[in-house]
Design a protein around this motif. Structure first.
Motif, mmCIF file in Angstrom:
data_model
loop_
_atom_site.group_PDB
_atom_site.id
_atom_site.type_symbol
_atom_site.label_atom_id
_atom_site.label_comp_id
_atom_site.label_asym_id
_atom_site.label_seq_id
_atom_site.Cartn_x
_atom_site.Cartn_y
_atom_site.Cartn_z
ATOM 1 N N ALA A 18 0.826 -1.305 0.107
ATOM 2 C CA ALA A 18 -0.066 0.016 0.009
ATOM 3 C C ALA A 18 0.827 1.147 -0.021
ATOM 4 O O ALA A 18 0.367 2.352 -0.075
ATOM 5 C CB ALA A 18 -0.900 0.032 1.085
ATOM 6 N N GLU A 19 2.299 1.226 -0.164
ATOM 7 C CA GLU A 19 3.225 2.412 0.148
ATOM 8 C C GLU A 19 3.124 3.177 -1.169
ATOM 9 O O GLU A 19 2.858 2.388 -2.355
ATOM 10 C CB GLU A 19 4.529 1.965 0.260
ATOM 11 N N PRO A 20 3.195 4.463 -1.169
ATOM 12 C CA PRO A 20 2.772 5.092 -2.563
ATOM 13 C C PRO A 20 3.992 4.669 -3.890
ATOM 14 O O PRO A 20 3.169 4.559 -4.727
ATOM 15 C CB PRO A 20 3.089 6.792 -2.091
ATOM 16 N N VAL A 21 5.032 4.272 -3.483
ATOM 17 C CA VAL A 21 5.907 4.006 -4.448
ATOM 18 C C VAL A 21 5.382 2.600 -5.267
ATOM 19 O O VAL A 21 5.334 2.601 -6.398
ATOM 20 C CB VAL A 21 7.272 3.652 -4.156
ATOM 21 N N ALA A 22 4.930 1.599 -4.331
ATOM 22 C CA ALA A 22 4.343 0.407 -4.622
ATOM 23 C C ALA A 22 2.954 0.745 -5.539
ATOM 24 O O ALA A 22 2.945 0.082 -6.650
ATOM 25 C CB ALA A 22 4.196 -0.420 -3.284
ATOM 26 N N ARG A 23 2.298 1.551 -5.057
ATOM 27 C CA ARG A 23 0.907 1.882 -5.788
ATOM 28 C C ARG A 23 1.460 2.310 -7.131
ATOM 29 O O ARG A 23 0.658 1.978 -8.227
ATOM 30 C CB ARG A 23 0.194 2.621 -5.067
ATOM 31 N N GLN A 24 2.151 3.233 -7.169
ATOM 32 C CA GLN A 24 2.606 4.039 -8.515
ATOM 33 C C GLN A 24 3.243 2.849 -9.614
ATOM 34 O O GLN A 24 2.742 2.793 -10.524
ATOM 35 C CB GLN A 24 3.641 4.985 -8.198
ATOM 36 N N GLN A 65 17.762 7.146 -6.387
ATOM 37 C CA GLN A 65 16.676 7.327 -6.044
ATOM 38 C C GLN A 65 15.176 7.011 -6.557
ATOM 39 O O GLN A 65 14.014 7.134 -6.165
ATOM 40 C CB GLN A 65 16.489 8.816 -5.119
ATOM 41 N N THR A 66 15.707 6.659 -7.947
ATOM 42 C CA THR A 66 14.412 6.350 -8.949
ATOM 43 C C THR A 66 13.898 5.096 -8.801
ATOM 44 O O THR A 66 14.693 3.930 -8.931
ATOM 45 C CB THR A 66 14.776 6.824 -10.295
ATOM 46 N N PRO A 67 12.504 4.824 -8.427
ATOM 47 C CA PRO A 67 12.316 3.300 -8.611
ATOM 48 C C PRO A 67 12.387 2.850 -10.155
ATOM 49 O O PRO A 67 11.444 3.597 -10.969
ATOM 50 C CB PRO A 67 10.781 3.432 -8.094
ATOM 51 N N VAL A 68 12.701 1.702 -10.289
ATOM 52 C CA VAL A 68 12.806 1.248 -11.897
ATOM 53 C C VAL A 68 12.030 -0.086 -12.112
ATOM 54 O O VAL A 68 12.068 -0.557 -13.089
ATOM 55 C CB VAL A 68 14.401 1.170 -12.348
ATOM 56 N N GLY A 69 11.620 -0.642 -10.780
ATOM 57 C CA GLY A 69 10.937 -1.758 -11.192
ATOM 58 C C GLY A 69 10.418 -2.475 -9.835
ATOM 59 O O GLY A 69 10.782 -1.876 -8.797
ATOM 60 N N CYS A 70 9.899 -3.703 -10.182
ATOM 61 C CA CYS A 70 8.997 -4.251 -8.773
ATOM 62 C C CYS A 70 8.743 -5.731 -9.113
ATOM 63 O O CYS A 70 8.714 -5.994 -10.251
ATOM 64 C CB CYS A 70 7.808 -3.499 -8.347
ATOM 65 N N GLY A 71 8.366 -6.262 -7.873
ATOM 66 C CA GLY A 71 7.882 -7.784 -8.160
ATOM 67 C C GLY A 71 7.522 -8.282 -6.652
ATOM 68 O O GLY A 71 8.017 -7.526 -5.583
ATOM 69 N N ALA A 72 6.632 -9.365 -6.499
ATOM 70 C CA ALA A 72 6.320 -9.636 -5.314
ATOM 71 C C ALA A 72 5.889 -11.292 -5.471
ATOM 72 O O ALA A 72 5.944 -11.690 -6.420
ATOM 73 C CB ALA A 72 4.843 -9.000 -5.131
ATOM 74 N N TRP A 73 5.962 -11.683 -4.180
ATOM 75 C CA TRP A 73 5.404 -13.014 -4.223
ATOM 76 C C TRP A 73 4.490 -13.190 -3.016
ATOM 77 O O TRP A 73 4.377 -12.267 -2.086
ATOM 78 C CB TRP A 73 6.685 -14.101 -3.970
ATOM 79 N N ARG A 74 3.430 -14.050 -3.051
ATOM 80 C CA ARG A 74 2.484 -14.519 -2.218
ATOM 81 C C ARG A 74 2.327 -16.183 -1.856
ATOM 82 O O ARG A 74 2.824 -16.884 -2.833
ATOM 83 C CB ARG A 74 1.195 -13.906 -2.435
ATOM 84 N N SER A 75 1.797 -16.521 -0.780
ATOM 85 C CA SER A 75 1.996 -17.997 -0.345
ATOM 86 C C SER A 75 0.880 -18.433 -1.519
ATOM 87 O O SER A 75 -0.182 -17.696 -1.764
ATOM 88 C CB SER A 75 1.465 -18.388 0.735
ATOM 89 N N HIS A 76 1.037 -19.853 -2.058
ATOM 90 C CA HIS A 76 0.194 -20.519 -2.778
ATOM 91 C C HIS A 76 0.127 -22.088 -2.387
ATOM 92 O O HIS A 76 0.969 -22.765 -3.072
ATOM 93 C CB HIS A 76 0.614 -20.337 -4.185
ATOM 94 N N GLY A 77 -0.120 -22.181 -1.060
ATOM 95 C CA GLY A 77 -0.153 -23.513 -0.776
ATOM 96 C C GLY A 77 1.228 -23.760 0.006
ATOM 97 O O GLY A 77 2.113 -23.137 -0.028
ATOM 98 N N ASP A 78 1.346 -25.066 0.314
ATOM 99 C CA ASP A 78 2.562 -25.465 1.145
ATOM 100 C C ASP A 78 3.802 -25.583 0.023
ATOM 101 O O ASP A 78 3.674 -25.919 -0.871
ATOM 102 C CB ASP A 78 2.258 -26.947 1.535
ATOM 103 N N GLY A 79 4.749 -24.666 0.642
ATOM 104 C CA GLY A 79 5.983 -24.599 -0.106
ATOM 105 C C GLY A 79 5.885 -23.953 -1.285
ATOM 106 O O GLY A 79 7.088 -23.967 -1.708
ATOM 107 N N THR A 80 4.952 -23.531 -1.906
ATOM 108 C CA THR A 80 4.951 -22.793 -2.886
ATOM 109 C C THR A 80 4.599 -21.339 -2.749
ATOM 110 O O THR A 80 3.930 -20.840 -1.873
ATOM 111 C CB THR A 80 3.915 -23.336 -3.883
#
Length: 159
Positions: A18-24, A65-80
């Motif tokens: 929810a941080e502004p940089v992430a939302r942008q 100081q310039t954001p140039v990319g992003c990526g995320a991960w979230r749980s998807h079952g056991d171990g994944t």
């Protein structure tokens, strides 16, 4: 002239979704997907809580100081871990941002006990498909929100 976009070291930080940089960056990613596929870009249901440790993380890459990319991960079952919101700003494409962000996502997921990562992409993202193939990701049966879409391509890699 030396291009600063390729010579300044990358710094990757964990941020709240929810941080502004992430939302942008997410807004830019969705606009890019919308231009490729139409609509809102990606309608997969997600919540900010999906990317909170220990069950996920949202990472932002900076050059200076310039954001140039992003990526995320979230749980998807056991171990994944499921990779979401991979994006590089157009001016930084081809400079190693996506490779570095993906490596950071994998390392973070591994530290959280995940042994496998999965993701979905689409046929209109040839650069993403090439990156995942180069880094050892292999096609798997489609899953998730877009499983029945003909242009959906799903990939996985053991950590």
């Amino acid at each position: 002239m030396i291009d600063d976009a390729t010579t300044t070291a990358l710094r990757i930080e964990r941020l709240g979704f929810a941080e502004p940089v992430a939302r942008q960056l997410v807004a830019q990613a969705l606009a890019d997907l919308g231009a490729r596929y139409g609509g809102e870009g990606d309608e997969t249901p997600i919540a900010a809580a999906d990317f909170e440790p220990p069950n996920g993380a949202f990472l932002v890459a900076y050059r200076g100081q310039t954001p140039v990319g992003c990526g995320a991960w979230r749980s998807h079952g056991d171990g994944t871990a499921e990779i979401k919101r991979m994006f590089t700003v157009p001016a930084a494409r081809g400079t190693g941002v996506a490779t570095a962000v993906l490596a950071a996502i994998e390392a973070d997921a591994r530290r959280a006990g995940r042994t496998r990562v999965i993701l979905e992409t689409g046929g209109k993202q040839p650069e993403a498909i090439a990156l995942y193939g180069k880094l050892g990701y292999r096609r798997i049966p489609n899953y998730g929100y877009y499983a029945d879409e003909p242009d959906c391509l799903s990939f996985a890699r053991d950590l």
